[in-house]
Motif scaffolding. Sequence first.
Motif, PDB file in Angstrom:
ATOM      1  N   MET A 125       0.822  -1.203   0.000  1.00 45.17           N
ATOM      2  CA  MET A 125       0.000   0.000   0.000  1.00 45.17           C
ATOM      3  C   MET A 125       0.860   1.259   0.000  1.00 45.17           C
ATOM      4  O   MET A 125       0.529   2.239  -0.671  1.00 45.17           O
ATOM      5  CB  MET A 125      -0.953   0.009   1.189  1.00 45.17           C
ATOM      6  CG  MET A 125      -1.953   1.134   1.143  1.00 45.17           C
ATOM      7  SD  MET A 125      -3.237   0.912   2.374  1.00 45.17           S
ATOM      8  CE  MET A 125      -4.227   2.364   2.104  1.00 45.17           C
ATOM      9  N   VAL A 126       1.966   1.256   0.732  1.00 43.71           N
ATOM     10  CA  VAL A 126       2.866   2.414   0.737  1.00 43.71           C
ATOM     11  C   VAL A 126       3.403   2.642  -0.670  1.00 43.71           C
ATOM     12  O   VAL A 126       3.499   3.784  -1.131  1.00 43.71           O
ATOM     13  CB  VAL A 126       4.006   2.216   1.757  1.00 43.71           C
ATOM     14  CG1 VAL A 126       5.117   3.217   1.549  1.00 43.71           C
ATOM     15  CG2 VAL A 126       3.467   2.324   3.169  1.00 43.71           C
ATOM     16  N   SER A 127       3.732   1.565  -1.360  1.00 37.07           N
ATOM     17  CA  SER A 127       4.223   1.695  -2.736  1.00 37.07           C
ATOM     18  C   SER A 127       3.162   2.324  -3.633  1.00 37.07           C
ATOM     19  O   SER A 127       3.458   3.222  -4.430  1.00 37.07           O
ATOM     20  CB  SER A 127       4.616   0.316  -3.260  1.00 37.07           C
ATOM     21  OG  SER A 127       4.957   0.386  -4.604  1.00 37.07           O
ATOM     22  N   GLU A 128       1.917   1.883  -3.491  1.00 42.85           N
ATOM     23  CA  GLU A 128       0.843   2.452  -4.304  1.00 42.85           C
ATOM     24  C   GLU A 128       0.551   3.906  -3.915  1.00 42.85           C
ATOM     25  O   GLU A 128       0.244   4.726  -4.772  1.00 42.85           O
ATOM     26  CB  GLU A 128      -0.419   1.594  -4.185  1.00 42.85           C
ATOM     27  CG  GLU A 128      -0.286   0.266  -4.881  1.00 42.85           C
ATOM     28  CD  GLU A 128      -1.591  -0.484  -4.989  1.00 42.85           C
ATOM     29  OE1 GLU A 128      -2.660   0.167  -5.036  1.00 42.85           O
ATOM     30  OE2 GLU A 128      -1.549  -1.722  -5.037  1.00 42.85           O
ATOM     31  N   VAL A 129       0.651   4.221  -2.638  1.00 40.31           N
ATOM     32  CA  VAL A 129       0.415   5.597  -2.197  1.00 40.31           C
ATOM     33  C   VAL A 129       1.518   6.517  -2.726  1.00 40.31           C
ATOM     34  O   VAL A 129       1.250   7.654  -3.139  1.00 40.31           O
ATOM     35  CB  VAL A 129       0.302   5.659  -0.651  1.00 40.31           C
ATOM     36  CG1 VAL A 129       0.383   7.081  -0.143  1.00 40.31           C
ATOM     37  CG2 VAL A 129      -1.007   5.014  -0.200  1.00 40.31           C
ATOM     38  N   LYS A 130       2.764   6.044  -2.759  1.00 40.26           N
ATOM     39  CA  LYS A 130       3.851   6.838  -3.329  1.00 40.26           C
ATOM     40  C   LYS A 130       3.582   7.129  -4.804  1.00 40.26           C
ATOM     41  O   LYS A 130       3.811   8.249  -5.283  1.00 40.26           O
ATOM     42  CB  LYS A 130       5.190   6.112  -3.181  1.00 40.26           C
ATOM     43  CG  LYS A 130       5.747   6.156  -1.786  1.00 40.26           C
ATOM     44  CD  LYS A 130       7.077   5.429  -1.726  1.00 40.26           C
ATOM     45  CE  LYS A 130       7.648   5.440  -0.326  1.00 40.26           C
ATOM     46  NZ  LYS A 130       8.924   4.711  -0.242  1.00 40.26           N
ATOM     47  N   THR A 131       3.107   6.131  -5.519  1.00 34.73           N
ATOM     48  CA  THR A 131       2.766   6.336  -6.932  1.00 34.73           C
ATOM     49  C   THR A 131       1.629   7.338  -7.062  1.00 34.73           C
ATOM     50  O   THR A 131       1.655   8.215  -7.936  1.00 34.73           O
ATOM     51  CB  THR A 131       2.372   4.996  -7.578  1.00 34.73           C
ATOM     52  OG1 THR A 131       3.433   4.066  -7.408  1.00 34.73           O
ATOM     53  CG2 THR A 131       2.065   5.174  -9.052  1.00 34.73           C
ATOM     54  N   LEU A 132       0.629   7.238  -6.179  1.00 34.44           N
ATOM     55  CA  LEU A 132      -0.491   8.177  -6.202  1.00 34.44           C
ATOM     56  C   LEU A 132      -0.010   9.600  -5.936  1.00 34.44           C
ATOM     57  O   LEU A 132      -0.434  10.543  -6.611  1.00 34.44           O
ATOM     58  CB  LEU A 132      -1.544   7.765  -5.166  1.00 34.44           C
ATOM     59  CG  LEU A 132      -2.750   8.686  -5.012  1.00 34.44           C
ATOM     60  CD1 LEU A 132      -3.576   8.714  -6.284  1.00 34.44           C
ATOM     61  CD2 LEU A 132      -3.605   8.253  -3.835  1.00 34.44           C
ATOM     62  N   ILE A 133       0.898   9.762  -4.978  1.00 31.47           N
ATOM     63  CA  ILE A 133       1.438  11.098  -4.673  1.00 31.47           C
ATOM     64  C   ILE A 133       2.124  11.668  -5.912  1.00 31.47           C
ATOM     65  O   ILE A 133       1.923  12.828  -6.279  1.00 31.47           O
ATOM     66  CB  ILE A 133       2.412  11.028  -3.476  1.00 31.47           C
ATOM     67  CG1 ILE A 133       1.659  10.721  -2.184  1.00 31.47           C
ATOM     68  CG2 ILE A 133       3.199  12.319  -3.339  1.00 31.47           C
ATOM     69  CD1 ILE A 133       2.558  10.421  -1.000  1.00 31.47           C
ATOM     70  N   ARG A 134       2.940  10.858  -6.566  1.00 33.58           N
ATOM     71  CA  ARG A 134       3.654  11.325  -7.754  1.00 33.58           C
ATOM     72  C   ARG A 134       2.686  11.701  -8.879  1.00 33.58           C
ATOM     73  O   ARG A 134       2.829  12.734  -9.520  1.00 33.58           O
ATOM     74  CB  ARG A 134       4.632  10.248  -8.238  1.00 33.58           C
ATOM     75  CG  ARG A 134       5.588  10.767  -9.296  1.00 33.58           C
ATOM     76  CD  ARG A 134       6.479   9.701  -9.870  1.00 33.58           C
ATOM     77  NE  ARG A 134       5.734   8.949 -10.858  1.00 33.58           N
ATOM     78  CZ  ARG A 134       5.440   7.665 -10.798  1.00 33.58           C
ATOM     79  NH1 ARG A 134       5.839   6.947  -9.797  1.00 33.58           N
ATOM     80  NH2 ARG A 134       4.755   7.072 -11.745  1.00 33.58           N
ATOM     81  N   VAL A 135       1.665  10.881  -9.097  1.00 38.00           N
ATOM     82  CA  VAL A 135       0.700  11.149 -10.170  1.00 38.00           C
ATOM     83  C   VAL A 135      -0.082  12.427  -9.885  1.00 38.00           C
ATOM     84  O   VAL A 135      -0.254  13.271 -10.773  1.00 38.00           O
ATOM     85  CB  VAL A 135      -0.249   9.941 -10.347  1.00 38.00           C
ATOM     86  CG1 VAL A 135      -1.434  10.292 -11.212  1.00 38.00           C
ATOM     87  CG2 VAL A 135       0.507   8.762 -10.932  1.00 38.00           C
ATOM     88  N   ILE A 136      -0.562  12.581  -8.668  1.00 39.59           N
ATOM     89  CA  ILE A 136      -1.331  13.780  -8.316  1.00 39.59           C
ATOM     90  C   ILE A 136      -0.445  15.017  -8.427  1.00 39.59           C
ATOM     91  O   ILE A 136      -0.869  16.059  -8.936  1.00 39.59           O
ATOM     92  CB  ILE A 136      -1.919  13.652  -6.886  1.00 39.59           C
ATOM     93  CG1 ILE A 136      -2.949  12.532  -6.824  1.00 39.59           C
ATOM     94  CG2 ILE A 136      -2.535  14.959  -6.420  1.00 39.59           C
ATOM     95  CD1 ILE A 136      -4.192  12.742  -7.645  1.00 39.59           C
ATOM     96  N   ASN A 137       0.795  14.907  -7.994  1.00 34.90           N
ATOM     97  CA  ASN A 137       1.715  16.036  -8.050  1.00 34.90           C
ATOM     98  C   ASN A 137       2.012  16.429  -9.497  1.00 34.90           C
ATOM     99  O   ASN A 137       2.027  17.609  -9.836  1.00 34.90           O
ATOM    100  CB  ASN A 137       3.009  15.692  -7.312  1.00 34.90           C
ATOM    101  CG  ASN A 137       3.935  16.873  -7.222  1.00 34.90           C
ATOM    102  OD1 ASN A 137       3.502  18.012  -7.218  1.00 34.90           O
ATOM    103  ND2 ASN A 137       5.215  16.600  -7.145  1.00 34.90           N
ATOM    104  N   GLU A 138       2.237  15.449 -10.364  1.00 39.99           N
ATOM    105  CA  GLU A 138       2.599  15.748 -11.753  1.00 39.99           C
ATOM    106  C   GLU A 138       1.414  16.235 -12.576  1.00 39.99           C
ATOM    107  O   GLU A 138       1.562  17.081 -13.442  1.00 39.99           O
ATOM    108  CB  GLU A 138       3.215  14.514 -12.409  1.00 39.99           C
ATOM    109  CG  GLU A 138       4.587  14.171 -11.867  1.00 39.99           C
ATOM    110  CD  GLU A 138       5.120  12.866 -12.416  1.00 39.99           C
ATOM    111  OE1 GLU A 138       4.418  12.209 -13.208  1.00 39.99           O
ATOM    112  OE2 GLU A 138       6.264  12.502 -12.057  1.00 39.99           O
ATOM    113  N   SER A 139       0.246  15.671 -12.312  1.00 44.45           N
ATOM    114  CA  SER A 139      -0.913  16.014 -13.149  1.00 44.45           C
ATOM    115  C   SER A 139      -1.730  17.169 -12.584  1.00 44.45           C
ATOM    116  O   SER A 139      -2.544  17.746 -13.294  1.00 44.45           O
ATOM    117  CB  SER A 139      -1.814  14.793 -13.320  1.00 44.45           C
ATOM    118  OG  SER A 139      -2.347  14.394 -12.065  1.00 44.45           O
ATOM    119  N   GLY A 140      -1.551  17.517 -11.304  1.00 46.38           N
ATOM    120  CA  GLY A 140      -2.317  18.611 -10.713  1.00 46.38           C
ATOM    121  C   GLY A 140      -3.799  18.278 -10.588  1.00 46.38           C
ATOM    122  O   GLY A 140      -4.650  19.151 -10.765  1.00 46.38           O
TER     123      GLY A 140
END
Length: 198
Positions: A125-140
């Motif tokens: 889950m931490v791995s998926e949350v890190k990916t989610l953070i990156r996606v939200i940050n990059e896409s706004g």
Amino acid sequence: MGLPPKQKIMLQQISWLTYAASILSLVTLYYLYVALTFYRVELQSVIYKLMGKQPIIKASGGGDLQLPDYAIMGKAQPEEVEFVSQEELSFGPPDHPDEVLTHQTVKPEPAAGPDSRLIADLAEMVSEVKTLIRVINESGESKENFGMLFRLIVQKYPSLKGTAYEQQLNDFLIADGAPQFPFPLTAGDLKNYWLNEN
């Protein structure tokens, strides 16, 4: 309209054989230069292999570390294998349940408890949350889209809900994710996402 006389004489003095030989020698010299300049180490190792010698140890960058071109460790040796007779193997329940084994060659390992499964779920889950953070940050993306995606992740790992790991994940999101997001994120928002999975 013809060629001027000087050019006509020059072209008649060079034969096609001379022209081909000169072009071939120029191309050979060019590729020889390139091979010696850029592929010297590879050529040396090929020559050493053909001659059956050990390659010369090369120094890395002028430092003290020397790296050989051959394998350092050698071949892997198999570990000692213990053979067991066919009668000692057991793949199912005993034919006679009243029998008690007098000796046991293999000691059973303790079964992985539920805590080890929770830790594995936490890591995923931490791995998926890190990916989610990156996606939200990059896409706004908006807060609503973040909430929807985070709820999907929570649904994937229901075993973590209500455990101490839930709070660790929330703290991780507040500390590492919230400062990067284009929207404010609070601990109350995260608690609502865990409660309202749908």
